[in-house]
Design a protein around this motif. Structure first.
Motif, short mmCIF file in Angstrom:
data_model
loop_
_atom_site.label_atom_id
_atom_site.label_comp_id
_atom_site.label_asym_id
_atom_site.label_seq_id
_atom_site.Cartn_x
_atom_site.Cartn_y
_atom_site.Cartn_z
N ASP A 570 0.82 -1.21 0.00
CA ASP A 570 0.00 0.00 0.00
C ASP A 570 0.86 1.26 0.00
OD1 ASP A 570 -2.24 -1.59 0.05
OD2 ASP A 570 -2.44 -1.53 2.24
N ASP A 571 0.19 2.38 -0.28
CA ASP A 571 0.89 3.66 -0.36
C ASP A 571 1.63 3.98 0.94
OD1 ASP A 571 -0.07 3.91 -2.88
OD2 ASP A 571 -1.47 5.56 -2.46
N LYS A 572 1.05 3.63 2.09
CA LYS A 572 1.69 3.93 3.36
C LYS A 572 3.02 3.20 3.51
CE LYS A 572 -0.62 0.20 5.88
NZ LYS A 572 -1.51 -0.17 6.99
N ASP A 573 3.21 2.13 2.72
CA ASP A 573 4.43 1.32 2.80
C ASP A 573 5.37 1.55 1.63
OD1 ASP A 573 4.77 -0.14 5.12
OD2 ASP A 573 3.33 -1.68 4.51
N ILE A 574 5.09 2.55 0.82
CA ILE A 574 5.85 2.68 -0.42
C ILE A 574 7.34 2.87 -0.18
CG2 ILE A 574 5.40 5.16 -0.67
CD1 ILE A 574 5.79 2.50 -3.46
N PHE A 575 7.69 3.65 0.85
CA PHE A 575 9.12 3.87 1.09
C PHE A 575 9.77 2.66 1.75
CE2 PHE A 575 7.72 8.24 0.50
CZ PHE A 575 8.68 8.67 -0.40
N ASN A 576 9.04 1.96 2.59
CA ASN A 576 9.58 0.71 3.13
C ASN A 576 9.82 -0.31 2.03
OD1 ASN A 576 9.70 1.15 6.04
ND2 ASN A 576 7.47 1.32 5.95
N ALA A 577 8.90 -0.39 1.08
CA ALA A 577 9.07 -1.33 -0.04
C ALA A 577 10.19 -0.89 -0.96
CB ALA A 577 7.76 -1.45 -0.82
N ARG A 578 10.27 0.43 -1.18
CA ARG A 578 11.29 0.96 -2.10
C ARG A 578 12.70 0.75 -1.56
NH1 ARG A 578 9.56 6.67 -4.16
NH2 ARG A 578 7.96 5.36 -5.09
N TYR A 579 12.85 0.83 -0.24
CA TYR A 579 14.19 0.74 0.35
C TYR A 579 14.46 -0.61 1.02
CZ TYR A 579 15.14 5.56 -0.72
OH TYR A 579 15.38 6.73 -1.40
N ASN A 681 0.62 13.30 -12.09
CA ASN A 681 -0.38 14.04 -11.32
C ASN A 681 -0.16 13.91 -9.81
OD1 ASN A 681 -2.54 15.79 -11.26
ND2 ASN A 681 -4.08 14.15 -11.22
N ASN A 682 1.12 14.05 -9.41
CA ASN A 682 1.50 14.05 -7.99
C ASN A 682 1.18 12.74 -7.27
OD1 ASN A 682 2.55 16.81 -7.67
ND2 ASN A 682 0.45 17.42 -8.15
N SER A 683 1.16 11.64 -8.00
CA SER A 683 0.95 10.34 -7.36
C SER A 683 2.09 10.05 -6.39
CB SER A 683 0.91 9.23 -8.42
OG SER A 683 1.02 7.96 -7.82
N PRO A 684 1.78 9.49 -5.21
CA PRO A 684 2.86 9.15 -4.27
C PRO A 684 3.80 8.09 -4.82
CG PRO A 684 0.75 8.21 -3.54
CD PRO A 684 0.43 9.15 -4.68
N ARG A 696 11.34 9.48 7.34
CA ARG A 696 10.60 9.29 8.58
C ARG A 696 9.57 8.17 8.42
NH1 ARG A 696 9.21 15.63 8.90
NH2 ARG A 696 11.34 16.43 9.21
N GLN A 697 9.21 7.86 7.18
CA GLN A 697 8.24 6.80 6.92
C GLN A 697 8.88 5.42 6.84
OE1 GLN A 697 5.53 7.80 3.62
NE2 GLN A 697 6.43 9.84 3.60
N VAL A 698 10.21 5.37 6.91
CA VAL A 698 10.91 4.10 6.77
C VAL A 698 11.14 3.49 8.15
CG1 VAL A 698 13.01 2.97 5.94
CG2 VAL A 698 12.03 4.88 4.66
#
Length: 964
Positions: A570-579, A681-684, A696-698
């Motif tokens: 999900d979007d809330k986990d995008i940075f955890n998934a990315r890194y 269009n500014n998608s996260p 901070r989200q990681v």
């Protein structure tokens, strides 16, 4: 460095060197080597000299087949320019493509494209302080092309037309190249170079030259430079490739014996660099600088190499010293609160005739003081206490394995590698005894390099008390404290006086795995004789495709992919998934940190990367032929547990935050960010620039959980192995390490998260940067029917457009120096395409560039491409295809693509036939399909102020502090 193989030892990014090598193939020589013996050119190359003084190098080499690498190397660069010629050494290089005795203006590039030589990628040249080098690869399938290739070099050497009108037209293109280089780095270099070169002439003769001179020089000044310095006694011709050496020498004599030296030769002198006797500090700031750094430059000394075995041995010592010291600095960078983001120390050449010892670091959030202190203290530690026996043993193993691989590949090394080595021999006196001799020298010399000698070398090389230059560079908009010059000197002095203890060596095991896993079995096997594939099914359900090749002797490549990836989260986990990939990798594997892994496996050549792309779980790996088991062990560990290390995680996140903060000062970063945000269009989930607050989200534990969710199971993976292995011999390793991988239930599917480009025509402007430079970006997107042939048609369209962009926007209209078009056609998550165009130019030319580009787009949509342009593209592709069919990486990529896209793997064999069918009508149809004038995003980067306003600013700030 004496050879390309030694140079490679300093670039460990090109090779992961990791466990003890097998015994050297060569035994030590019976008779002791004489260190004063000269190292003449080896038997692999013929080095000769014509009566007029021109030097030539000839070597028969069949990799790649039917290809010849030609070089014209001139010992003349910007350092030789008179006051009215600043920039004209480089301008002369430009004129080599603007008409000559045997080629009219534009005829040369067009002819080369017609035989498959791509402008920029293949055909190229560069100008530096002391040399100008022209690169010309020629296919050898037709004798007339080879003859004409030599004619090209002949004209470059002595037949340039230098017509006034052509010179005047080229000014705008050179000025665009100069504009392209402007920015923070250029502004800071103008302050730094006089100090770096100790007031030498080098600081006054940067190759790009002076803008005012380029605009206003008289053509005769350019012709004077060409007459004075393009002469046979300062030239070399390199001929390396698939051509009979006797024929090659005949062509050299035919085309270059007639060149004459000027009646009154100017003396070719090398500018001296005066010694630095005092200590000085310099702070150079620029608000657009993309990071902060420190440099300590110790005294510059002349290079006194004589081309003997002693020099060769000394450089082996230098490589070992540099690698051991840099390994220590790398360890410091992984502390929880590291003193710097990264650092390195080395003894390197500043110019062909001068060298200097230097230490540099990228500064982190804590600023310059801890970075300088750590570098100085580590230098002092090495100088006072030396290295350990374990450190030297590891460094030797790595060096020996490097040479072993070079020896193993001696008959399968690309011609370009050899010709680069001979270029350095001509320009810098680098020895070229050949890998057979070098391998023997290393076998004889490296074991005898003692710890005592290495430590004595460290004491000599790291100056205890000497004049030095201490530099801080960075942005004046940073959270890190900006030091003054006197503060920099105080930091260095304090570090030198600090109490320093000898380094402690941590005891480590000798294996990645204490014991091998319980092996599985191979339960099915089939052969594909057409493609030379062996397909295996393992007892855990994992599949394997084997493609043994003889393309290289010491290279094995691995790949695997399945649906999954970051989009599953999900979007809330995008940075955890990315890194997740990077975080897990930065903590090491098994019981060891990444640096400990390198120590345990010193001398092995193996690497494995595992992670999440957008819609796939991906695995990649590479190893030497004798290191396959090590690669499999690393892969097994990637699927069997994650090493959790809070300290390494803290270090990694801290460096990422600082790197993100630094990048946001660069105009190009905001520009790219705006393009992505506008397009999506500014998608996260848009691939925008990362910001410090994003981290901070990681979460360490959530990132590990995501990684484990996808990589605790190998279910659904097909591992492809291509390279130098024996199928029978590799099967037991596959059963042990791949068939034992865990395969619990796992969802194998991609998730379409609905990210789509905006519709309609969207235009934006970004105002950033003080220089008068702009960039035009256009992106065409839409849905598309995916197929391999449709991908070919779209790529043909792009390549033809790039030819037109060079011909029209650059050569005819002189609006740009570089730039071009690229694109992709994809099937996942929905069939779609994207074509991007990036064209750097001047602010006054933005509208002209856009209009000219759309005129070319309209032209190809209405009348289609010129058949000649399409033929150029097809010829280049076919030559590339023939070369690629003998490369492991190409086969690996194509086989992986057929699995990912569900296409026929046999299509790799029919590429030539498919290309033959490609017509101008196909490209015209593709243009109508993909260049939708009602659906594109246009973003233009312009300077934030007018040229007049920017001229009133002082762009770079310098603060000096010195001490005699």
């Amino acid at each position: 460095m004496p050879t390309v193989f030694l140079r490679a030892a300093l670039l460990l990014t090109t090779l992961t060197l990791l466990a003890a090598p097998p015994a050297m193939a060569l035994s030590p020589t019976a008779a002791p080597l004489r260190l004063d013996m000269p190292l003449p050119p080896g038997p692999q190359v013929k080095v000769g000299k014509l009566a007029n003084g021109l030097t030539y190098y000839i070597q028969k080499n069949v990799k790649p087949a039917q290809k010849l690498e030609l070089r014209l190397v001139v010992k003349a660069g910007s350092i030789l320019e008179d006051e009215d010629q600043q920039g004209l050494a480089h301008f002369t290089e430009h004129m080599a493509f603007n008409g000559s005795t045997n080629f009219r203006k534009h005829e040369l590039v067009s002819w080369l494209q017609s035989i498959g030589v791509k402008f920029g990628a293949d055909l190229n040249a560069y100008t530096s302080f002391d040399e100008t080098v022209y690169t010309l690869p020629i296919p050898t399938s037709r004798k007339e092309d080879v003859d004409k290739g030599f004619l090209v070099l002949q004209d470059w050497a002595g037949g340039l037309s230098m017509v006034d009108a052509d010179i005047d037209k080229e000014r705008d293109i050179v000025l665009e190249e100069l504009r392209l280089g402007k920015g923070a780095g250029d502004r800071m270099n103008k302050v730094l170079m006089p100090k770096i070169f100790n007031g030498s002439r080098y600081a006054q003769r940067l190759p790009i030259g002076q803008e005012d001179v380029i605009r206003h020089f008289k053509p005769e000044a350019l012709r004077r430079f060409y007459r004075d310095w393009y002469r046979p006694d300062l030239m070399a011709v390199m001929v390396v490739g698939d051509l009979d050496p006797v024929e090659a020498e005949r062509l050299v004599r035919k085309h270059f014996s007639g060149l004459k030296n000027p009646a009154r030769e100017r003396v070719r002198e090398y500018a001296p660099i005066p010694p630095r006797l005092d200590t000085e500090a310099l702070v150079v700031l620029d608000r657009e600088a993309g990071g902060n750094g420190v440099l300590i430059r110790y005294p510059v000394t002349p290079v006194l190499e004589k081309g003997t075995l002693r020099d060769y041995r000394n450089q082996l010592v230098d490589i070992l010293f540099s690698n051991m010291l840099n390994a220590r600095l790398q360890e410091l960078a992984q502390l929880p609160n590291p003193p710097f983001m990264g650092a390195g120390s080395t003894l390197g050449k500043l110019t062909p005739r001068y060298k200097a010892y230097s230490a540099s670091a990228t500064v982190g959030a804590a600023g310059a003081e801890p970075a300088l202190a750590a570098m100085v203290m580590e230098n002092e530690r090495a100088r006072r206490f030396g290295f350990s026996a374990a450190e030297l043993d590891r460094a030797k193993k790595n060096l020996l394995r490097l040479y072993e691989r070079a020896w193993n590949e001696r008959e399968k090394t690309d011609s370009g590698v050899y010709v680069a080595e001979y270029t350095r021999n001509f320009l810098q006196g680098e020895s070229i005894p050949g890998i057979a001799a070098e391998y023997q020298y290393v076998a004889d010399l490296v074991p005898g390099l003692s710890l005592q000698e290495m430590n004595a070398y460290a004491r000599r090389t790291i100056p205890a008390d000497s004049g030095k230059l201490v530099i801080y560079t960075g942005s004046n908009k940073t959270d890190a404290p900006v030091p003054t010059g006197p503060q920099l000197l105080a930091y260095v002095d304090a570090a030198k006086k600090a109490d320093i203890a000898p380094r402690e060596e941590k005891a480590l095991g000798s294996k990645l795995l204490a014991e091998a896993p319980v092996a599985g079995t191979i339960v099915a096997e089939s052969i594909d004789p057409t493609l030379g594939l062996t397909r295996l099914t393992l007892s855990n359900g994992v599949k394997v495709i084997l493609k043994p090749t003889d393309f290289r002797n010491d290279q094995v490549m691995l790949s695997a992919s399945r649906y999954g990836g970051q989009a599953l989260f999900d979007d809330k986990d995008i940075f955890n998934a990315r890194y997740a990939n990077s975080i897990v990798a930065t903590m090491g594997m098994g019981a060891y940190s990444p640096l400990e892994v390198q120590k345990v496996l010193a001398g092995k050549a193996a690497s494995v990367n595992v992670g999440l792309s957008g819609y796939h779980d991906v695995v990649s790996g590479a190893s030497g032929a004798s290191d396959i088991e090590t690669m499999f062990q690393m892969l097994w560990l990637k699927f069997n547990g994650v090493r959790r290390d809070e300290d390494l995680y803290t270090s990694f996140i801290g460096k990422q935050v600082e790197a993100a903060r630094n990048r946001l000062t660069e105009p190009s970063e905001l520009f790219g960010d705006t393009i992505a945000a506008t397009l999506y269009n500014n998608s996260p989930r848009a691939p925008r620039a990362v910001r410090p607050e994003d981290f901070r989200q990681v979460s360490l534990d959530r990132s590990i959980a995501i990684y484990r969710e996808r990589f605790s199971s190998a279910r659904g993976l097909t591992f492809i192995l291509v390279g130098s292995f024996d199928v029978k011999a590799i099967k037991p390793l596959i059963a042990t390490y791949l068939a034992s991988l865990p395969t619990p239930e796992l969802a194998i599917a991609f998730r379409d998260v609905g990210v789509r480009p905006v519709l309609g025509v969207v235009k934006k402007e970004v105002r950033r940067g003080t220089e008068a430079k702009s960039t035009v970006s256009l992106t065409f997107t839409g849905t598309a029917d995916y197929s391999e042939m449709e991908q070919v048609r779209m790529q043909a369209l792009i390549e033809v457009m790039n030819i037109r962009i060079i011909d029209i926007l650059r050569e005819k209209m002189t609006l740009i120096y570089g730039g071009g078009m690229s694109g992709t056609l994809a099937r996942i998550p929905y069939p779609h395409y994207a074509i991007g165009v990036s064209l750097p130019t001047g602010p006054d030319n933005v509208d002209k560039v856009i209009a000219a580009l759309f005129a070319e787009i309209d032209r190809i949509k209405t009348v289609g491409p010129e058949q000649a342009d399409l033929d150029k593209v097809k010829r280049n592709w076919l030559q590339g295809y023939k070369k690629s069919m003998r490369e492991n990486g190409y086969w690996l990529g194509r086989l992986q693509a057929t699995l990912t896209d569900g296409t026929d793997p046999a299509s790799i064999l029919t590429f030539e036939q498919e290309i033959a069918k490609l017509s101008a009508a196909d490209v015209k149809t593709a243009a109508g399909r993909y260049f939708n004038a009602g659906n594109y995003v246009q973003v233009v980067l312009n300077p934030e102020k007018t040229v007049a306003d920017a001229a009133d600013e002082v762009p770079a700030e310098s603060k000096a502090g010195g001490r005699d």
